[in-house]
Write a protein that holds these residues in place. Sequence first.
Motif, PDB file in Angstrom:
ATOM      1  N   UNK A  49       7.476 -15.577 -22.475  1.00 37.27           N
ATOM      2  CA  UNK A  49       8.753 -16.231 -22.774  1.00 37.27           C
ATOM      3  C   UNK A  49       8.706 -17.707 -22.385  1.00 37.27           C
ATOM      4  N   UNK A  50       8.094 -17.988 -21.250  1.00 37.03           N
ATOM      5  CA  UNK A  50       7.981 -19.381 -20.797  1.00 37.03           C
ATOM      6  C   UNK A  50       7.086 -20.179 -21.746  1.00 37.03           C
ATOM      7  N   UNK A  51       5.961 -19.602 -22.155  1.00 34.66           N
ATOM      8  CA  UNK A  51       5.051 -20.292 -23.068  1.00 34.66           C
ATOM      9  C   UNK A  51       5.719 -20.562 -24.414  1.00 34.66           C
ATOM     10  N   UNK A  52       6.485 -19.601 -24.910  1.00 34.97           N
ATOM     11  CA  UNK A  52       7.169 -19.778 -26.193  1.00 34.97           C
ATOM     12  C   UNK A  52       8.224 -20.867 -26.083  1.00 34.97           C
ATOM     13  N   UNK A  53       8.940 -20.879 -24.959  1.00 34.64           N
ATOM     14  CA  UNK A  53       9.926 -21.934 -24.715  1.00 34.64           C
ATOM     15  C   UNK A  53       9.236 -23.300 -24.660  1.00 34.64           C
ATOM     16  N   UNK A  54       8.101 -23.368 -23.952  1.00 35.03           N
ATOM     17  CA  UNK A  54       7.372 -24.636 -23.833  1.00 35.03           C
ATOM     18  C   UNK A  54       6.820 -25.104 -25.184  1.00 35.03           C
ATOM     19  N   UNK A  55       6.654 -24.167 -26.122  1.00 36.17           N
ATOM     20  CA  UNK A  55       6.177 -24.525 -27.465  1.00 36.17           C
ATOM     21  C   UNK A  55       7.304 -25.044 -28.348  1.00 36.17           C
ATOM     22  N   UNK A  56       8.509 -25.115 -27.803  1.00 40.05           N
ATOM     23  CA  UNK A  56       9.625 -25.702 -28.532  1.00 40.05           C
ATOM     24  C   UNK A  56      10.572 -24.723 -29.183  1.00 40.05           C
ATOM     25  N   UNK A  57      10.387 -23.429 -28.933  1.00 40.42           N
ATOM     26  CA  UNK A  57      11.253 -22.427 -29.537  1.00 40.42           C
ATOM     27  C   UNK A  57      12.540 -22.261 -28.735  1.00 40.42           C
ATOM     28  N   UNK A  58      13.547 -21.722 -29.396  1.00 43.00           N
ATOM     29  CA  UNK A  58      14.782 -21.298 -28.734  1.00 43.00           C
ATOM     30  C   UNK A  58      14.617 -19.826 -28.400  1.00 43.00           C
ATOM     31  N   UNK A  59      14.584 -19.484 -27.130  1.00 44.19           N
ATOM     32  CA  UNK A  59      14.211 -18.140 -26.687  1.00 44.19           C
ATOM     33  C   UNK A  59      15.424 -17.396 -26.137  1.00 44.19           C
ATOM     34  N   UNK A  60      15.591 -16.152 -26.585  1.00 46.77           N
ATOM     35  CA  UNK A  60      16.625 -15.272 -26.061  1.00 46.77           C
ATOM     36  C   UNK A  60      15.940 -14.014 -25.530  1.00 46.77           C
ATOM     37  N   UNK A  61      16.133 -13.733 -24.239  1.00 43.82           N
ATOM     38  CA  UNK A  61      15.467 -12.615 -23.563  1.00 43.82           C
ATOM     39  C   UNK A  61      16.468 -11.489 -23.317  1.00 43.82           C
TER      40      UNK A  61
END
Length: 451
Positions: free
Chosen positions: A356-368
Amino acid sequence: MPPITPQRPRLTVLGTGYLGATHAVSMAELGYDVLGVDVDEAKIGKLADGQVPFHEPGLDELLQRNLATGRLRFTTDYAEAARFGDVHFVCVGTPQKKGSLAADLRYVEAAVVSVVKNIHGRALIVGKSTVPVGTAEWVEELIAKHAPEHAEIEVAWNPEFLREGFAVEDTLRPDRLVFGVKTEWAKEMLDKTYRGVYELAAAEDREVPVVVTDFATAELVKVSANSFLATKISFINAMSEVCEAAGADVTQLARAIGYDLRIGNRFLRAGVGFGGGCLPKDIRAFRARAEELGVGAALNFLSEVDEINLRRRQRVVDLAAELVGGSLAGKQVAVLGAAFKPNSDDVRDSPALAVARKVHDAGASVVVYDPEGNENARRDLPEVSYAASLDEAAKGAEVVLVLTEWEEFRHADPVALADVVNATRIVDGRNCLDPELWRAANWEYRGLGRP
């Protein structure tokens, strides 16, 4: 001649985190008088009020029942613990040192010193925390330095083998007990301490294997077991990498080799890898201790075990990016799972949260979304959003990542979920879904190590 010991010694549990609280409650359930001890007043307050400060199935009910019987109490007073107990279990954390692979033993030292300086009779200090080999001898030195002059205190090592989500069952019905002792008295005291376990096993027509050994062997059992399990998990994940390159299916590969009784099929599920508060830090501490002992080369393979495990996290991110056209920037991503395994709220070194952190750092909007782990995850990763349900997390998502194999996720309805998301794309980071079912519902499905 040593004094006659009671048939059921009184127990203290030093440290009331996951291991300590579970051990204290379960031993009280077996009929022992137990005093849980911790320096954290808030934690002790919650436990004394019947609230378990973490999620473990069945533990709340047992805690409340044994508080009501009076067999179980909690305190922050180590002097009270010293007066109360015949056997003192050391159940504190041994985290990884900052800037090092080694285990941090400061909490072991603090707990041992705090209790032994107040012991004036005969007592047994029993280590349950996972520690580097040689710790029991060091604890003996601490006792010699800090115990009152006329105290008679011995040490034993009794490693724990709890599985999160099954910890109560593992305490009441262990698959083995290991006693690292130096004297017959210490062994006798441990037998009396586990009499309730033996009696339960006899009533259920089971046997509990007991391995009586020396300190060093007892200390090595837990880290050796964890290292073997980590190696087995990383092995199948390494095969997953090969399968992806060759166009093979790692789930079928695992099934085929698992029929070999020499290998077995457990811990052969390829996926995003292992995490939690034990395996990652334990294999690193084991490597560090081997270096100190001059046999670091013997455990060099654990470095690659660790690396394979960490690579799987990035692979999930890469698969997600491939599904959405090459870049996650600006995409909405649903992350299903935050705990490192189902039936737990433990997010320590969680692969799900790392992804989740890596996806967020890649610029995505993340919902967990995690059925139990949202609160802990929010403290660890506040930068992303959290949902109260699977549908809420998936609403408008352009790709869904399944990263913890909760039953709710494994049995999700792909047809119903298709009405919620913005695009029917899913990465099965645990290989826990039925690909045919999801593809039949017009989902683009990707699993680790699967064509």
